[in-house]
Scaffold this active site. Structure first.
Site, PDB file in Angstrom:
ATOM      1  N   GLY A   9      -7.195  19.224 -11.321  1.00 50.17           N
ATOM      2  CA  GLY A   9      -5.925  18.570 -12.145  1.00 50.17           C
ATOM      3  C   GLY A   9      -6.397  17.279 -12.665  1.00 50.17           C
ATOM      4  N   ALA A  10      -6.201  17.488 -14.011  1.00 51.59           N
ATOM      5  CA  ALA A  10      -6.772  16.178 -14.644  1.00 51.59           C
ATOM      6  C   ALA A  10      -5.596  15.627 -15.218  1.00 51.59           C
ATOM      7  CB  ALA A  10      -7.646  16.817 -15.798  1.00 51.59           C
ATOM      8  N   GLY A  11      -4.549  15.535 -14.620  1.00 51.41           N
ATOM      9  CA  GLY A  11      -3.276  14.848 -15.089  1.00 51.41           C
ATOM     10  C   GLY A  11      -3.292  13.344 -14.736  1.00 51.41           C
ATOM     11  N   VAL A  13      -2.826  11.392 -11.995  1.00 51.04           N
ATOM     12  CA  VAL A  13      -3.608  10.998 -10.597  1.00 51.04           C
ATOM     13  C   VAL A  13      -5.144  11.488 -10.685  1.00 51.04           C
ATOM     14  CG1 VAL A  13      -3.545  11.283  -8.033  1.00 51.04           C
ATOM     15  CG2 VAL A  13      -1.216  11.239  -9.252  1.00 51.04           C
ATOM     16  N   GLY A  14      -5.268  12.673 -11.232  1.00 53.24           N
ATOM     17  CA  GLY A  14      -6.714  13.198 -11.390  1.00 53.24           C
ATOM     18  C   GLY A  14      -7.598  12.365 -11.983  1.00 53.24           C
ATOM     19  N   ARG A  82       7.000  14.697  -9.234  1.00 52.75           N
ATOM     20  CA  ARG A  82       8.624  14.568  -9.058  1.00 52.75           C
ATOM     21  C   ARG A  82       8.971  14.009 -10.595  1.00 52.75           C
ATOM     22  NH1 ARG A  82      10.221  10.824  -4.558  1.00 52.75           N
ATOM     23  NH2 ARG A  82       8.400   9.540  -4.336  1.00 52.75           N
ATOM     24  N   ARG A  88       9.899  14.596  -2.771  1.00 53.41           N
ATOM     25  CA  ARG A  88       8.636  15.233  -2.663  1.00 53.41           C
ATOM     26  C   ARG A  88       8.784  16.534  -2.171  1.00 53.41           C
ATOM     27  NH1 ARG A  88       7.645   9.752  -0.633  1.00 53.41           N
ATOM     28  NH2 ARG A  88       6.167   8.855  -2.456  1.00 53.41           N
ATOM     29  N   ASN A  95       4.634  23.980  -6.033  1.00 56.06           N
ATOM     30  CA  ASN A  95       2.998  23.466  -5.603  1.00 56.06           C
ATOM     31  C   ASN A  95       2.299  24.184  -4.691  1.00 56.06           C
ATOM     32  OD1 ASN A  95       3.453  21.482  -7.780  1.00 56.06           O
ATOM     33  ND2 ASN A  95       3.701  19.938  -6.259  1.00 56.06           N
ATOM     34  N   VAL A 118      -4.044  15.826  -2.573  1.00 58.51           N
ATOM     35  CA  VAL A 118      -2.976  14.511  -3.194  1.00 58.51           C
ATOM     36  C   VAL A 118      -1.705  15.383  -3.448  1.00 58.51           C
ATOM     37  CG1 VAL A 118      -2.664  12.772  -4.655  1.00 58.51           C
ATOM     38  CG2 VAL A 118      -5.107  13.319  -3.918  1.00 58.51           C
ATOM     39  N   ASP A 148       0.202   4.383   0.744  1.00 58.98           N
ATOM     40  CA  ASP A 148       1.527   3.871   1.448  1.00 58.98           C
ATOM     41  C   ASP A 148       1.198   2.385   2.222  1.00 58.98           C
ATOM     42  OD1 ASP A 148       3.018   6.142   0.517  1.00 58.98           O
ATOM     43  OD2 ASP A 148       2.540   7.160   2.386  1.00 58.98           O
ATOM     44  N   ARG A 151       0.622  -0.086  -0.604  1.00 59.33           N
ATOM     45  CA  ARG A 151       2.078  -0.470  -1.312  1.00 59.33           C
ATOM     46  C   ARG A 151       2.591  -1.621  -0.338  1.00 59.33           C
ATOM     47  NH1 ARG A 151       3.988   5.073  -3.259  1.00 59.33           N
ATOM     48  NH2 ARG A 151       3.366   4.954  -5.383  1.00 59.33           N
ATOM     49  N   HIS A 175       4.488  11.372   4.080  1.00 59.18           N
ATOM     50  CA  HIS A 175       4.588  10.845   3.078  1.00 59.18           C
ATOM     51  C   HIS A 175       5.952  11.037   2.410  1.00 59.18           C
ATOM     52  CE1 HIS A 175       2.897   9.192  -0.493  1.00 59.18           C
ATOM     53  NE2 HIS A 175       2.945  10.105  -1.138  1.00 59.18           N
TER      54      HIS A 175
HETATM   55  N1  APR Z   1      -5.382  24.326 -11.590  1.00 57.41           N
HETATM   56  C1  APR Z   1      -5.805  23.387 -12.162  1.00 57.41           C
HETATM   57  N2  APR Z   1      -4.820  22.306 -12.520  1.00 57.41           N
HETATM   58  C2  APR Z   1      -3.684  22.708 -12.537  1.00 57.41           C
HETATM   59  C3  APR Z   1      -3.097  23.823 -12.179  1.00 57.41           C
HETATM   60  C4  APR Z   1      -4.260  24.880 -11.569  1.00 57.41           C
HETATM   61  N3  APR Z   1      -3.471  25.927 -10.723  1.00 57.41           N
HETATM   62  N4  APR Z   1      -1.852  23.805 -11.914  1.00 57.41           N
HETATM   63  C5  APR Z   1      -1.254  22.589 -12.408  1.00 57.41           C
HETATM   64  N5  APR Z   1      -2.337  21.972 -12.832  1.00 57.41           N
HETATM   65  C6  APR Z   1      -2.689  20.676 -13.722  1.00 57.41           C
HETATM   66  C7  APR Z   1      -1.683  20.480 -14.751  1.00 57.41           C
HETATM   67  O1  APR Z   1      -2.139  20.938 -16.012  1.00 57.41           O
HETATM   68  C8  APR Z   1      -1.598  18.896 -14.904  1.00 57.41           C
HETATM   69  O2  APR Z   1      -2.628  18.577 -15.801  1.00 57.41           O
HETATM   70  O3  APR Z   1      -2.301  19.705 -12.715  1.00 57.41           O
HETATM   71  C9  APR Z   1      -2.141  18.419 -13.334  1.00 57.41           C
HETATM   72  C10 APR Z   1      -0.990  17.603 -12.712  1.00 57.41           C
HETATM   73  O4  APR Z   1      -1.157  16.440 -13.346  1.00 57.41           O
HETATM   74  P1  APR Z   1       0.440  15.423 -13.672  1.00 57.41           P
HETATM   75  O5  APR Z   1       1.480  16.643 -14.403  1.00 57.41           O
HETATM   76  O6  APR Z   1      -0.012  14.524 -14.686  1.00 57.41           O
HETATM   77  O7  APR Z   1       0.706  15.104 -12.324  1.00 57.41           O
HETATM   78  P2  APR Z   1       0.370  13.920 -11.663  1.00 57.41           P
HETATM   79  O8  APR Z   1       1.107  12.600 -11.663  1.00 57.41           O
HETATM   80  O9  APR Z   1      -1.077  13.647 -11.602  1.00 57.41           O
HETATM   81  O10 APR Z   1       0.379  14.349  -9.865  1.00 57.41           O
HETATM   82  C11 APR Z   1      -0.090  15.371  -9.378  1.00 57.41           C
HETATM   83  O11 APR Z   1       0.047  14.602  -6.797  1.00 57.41           O
HETATM   84  O12 APR Z   1       1.063  12.772  -6.311  1.00 57.41           O
HETATM   85  C12 APR Z   1       1.035  14.013  -6.525  1.00 57.41           C
HETATM   86  O13 APR Z   1       3.465  14.500  -6.580  1.00 57.41           O
HETATM   87  C13 APR Z   1       2.196  14.476  -7.398  1.00 57.41           C
HETATM   88  O14 APR Z   1       1.982  16.893  -6.870  1.00 57.41           O
HETATM   89  C14 APR Z   1       1.676  15.846  -7.936  1.00 57.41           C
HETATM   90  C15 APR Z   1       0.361  15.597  -8.098  1.00 57.41           C
END
Ligand code: APR
Length: 309
Positions: A9-11, A13-14, A82, A88, A95, A118, A148, A151, A175
């Site tokens: 997950g390179a969003g 948090v990642g 969310r 959550r 998820n 995470v 937590d 925080r 959490h």
């Molecule tokens: N394999 C790899 N990556 C995936 C997959 C998968 N099967 N499904 C979704 N993703 C990627 C999405 O493409 C997205 O880039 O996971 C990433 C999630 O990033 P964001 O949407 O920016 O979410 P983020 O704020 O990083 O949160 C991720 O952590 O804190 C928790 O509640 C939050 O469950 C959420 C997670």
């Protein structure tokens, strides 16, 4: 030998987890995301910051999970965050499907790695990952308590006008709404905050901690990433360096605190063997009752996972 951490997950948090690991030269980072180009782009951007930030860690990204081969630790952030008005727990179905796909790939490419989950709802997704991978309990854990507690530390520090670095927060449980901030075990350089602040103020700080995630969702329209991402990276660092850090971690309780068979946030020793030990704090009756409520809440989510799997 170079350490390697996979971040799934390179969003938001990642990316922050990867940034922490690279900037502090803790490990090479393999970023994976299903979204075409995202992980590759983030990895390239981070790599281009190496000269400026003076690090040697390598960061690479792909949609292809094979790049995680040889990882010592995997941080799982893949999932949907969310939006305002959501809890959550509302994310459980969507998820869980993602966690299933991730688990399949982890079994294939990084079957011996430690896994730090995470993705929310955290306690339930950690349980799902444990069931799906079949790894031993010391190897599968969730990140919630570090965030937590951080925080709570910040809110206490702000109130007292001291550095957050000198405030050790302690938050157990889930959490979510049934998280259990523990003022008696939250200290400023050894002094419990119950000696430093009145009950009304402490209650306010506890409430703000419980809804700290929601406060940010309300402000930004999506969930937080700096503190969650760096919290997960800190846990990876403790494992890689065998630091034996004492941190609240979502782990499988098997009798500790009278809790059996569920993943819940408890203080642990985190080192080269992952969760090496659960530390039992001498809780009073009120604290025990709060943890019991958290247990009941999280047990229901575990049952939902069992039903959906
Ligand atoms: N394999 C790899 N990556 C995936 C997959 C998968 N099967 N499904 C979704 N993703 C990627 C999405 O493409 C997205 O880039 O996971 C990433 C999630 O990033 P964001 O949407 O920016 O979410 P983020 O704020 O990083 O949160 C991720 O952590 O804190 C928790 O509640 C939050 O469950 C959420 C997670």
């Amino acid at each position: 030998m170079r350490n390697k951490v996979a971040v799934i997950g390179a969003g938001n948090v990642g990316s922050e987890a990867a940034r922490y690991l690279a900037y502090n030269d803790i490990a090479d980072v393999a970023l994976v995301d299903i979204k075409e180009g995202l992980a590759e782009g983030k990895a390239l951007d981070l790599s281009e910051a190496a000269y400026i930030n003076r690090f040697s860690a390598r960061v690479y990204g792909s949609t292809d999970y094979s790049i995680i081969e040889g990882s010592d630790v995997v941080i799982v952030t893949a999932g949907v965050p969310r939006k305002p008005g959501m809890s959550r727990d509302d994310l459980i179905e969507i998820n869980l499907k993602i966690i299933k796909q991730v688990a399949e790939n982890l079994k294939k490419y990084a079957p011996d790695a430690f896994i730090i989950v995470v993705t929310n709802p955290l306690d339930a997704m950690t349980y799902a990952m444990y069931k799906l991978t079949g790894l031993p309990k010391n190897k599968v854990m969730g990140q919630a308590g570090v965030l937590d507690s951080a925080r709570l530390s910040f809110f206490v520090a702000e109130k007292l006008g001291v550095s957050p670095a000198d405030v050790n927060g302690m938050v157990l449980g889930t959490h979510g709404d049934t998280m259990v901030p523990l003022p008696r075990f939250t200290t400023v350089n050894g002094v419990p905050i119950t000696e430093l602040l009145d009950k009304e103020t402490i209650d306010q700080l506890v409430e703000r901690t419980k809804f700290g995630g929601g406060e940010i969702v309300k402000l930004m329209g999506t969930s937080a990433w700096f503190a969650p991402g760096s919290a997960a990276a800190l846990m990876a660092e403790a494992i890689l360096k065998d630091s034996k850090r004492v941190l609240p971690v979502t782990t499988l309780a098997e009798g500790e605190y009278g809790i059996n068979g569920i993943f819940i946030g408890l203080p642990v020793v985190l080192g080269g063997n992952g969760v090496e030990k659960i530390i039992e704090l001498p809780l009073n009756d009120e604290e025990k009752a709060l943890l019991k409520k958290a247990e009941e809440h999280v047990r229901k989510l575990h049952e939902t996972v069992d039903r959906l799997m």
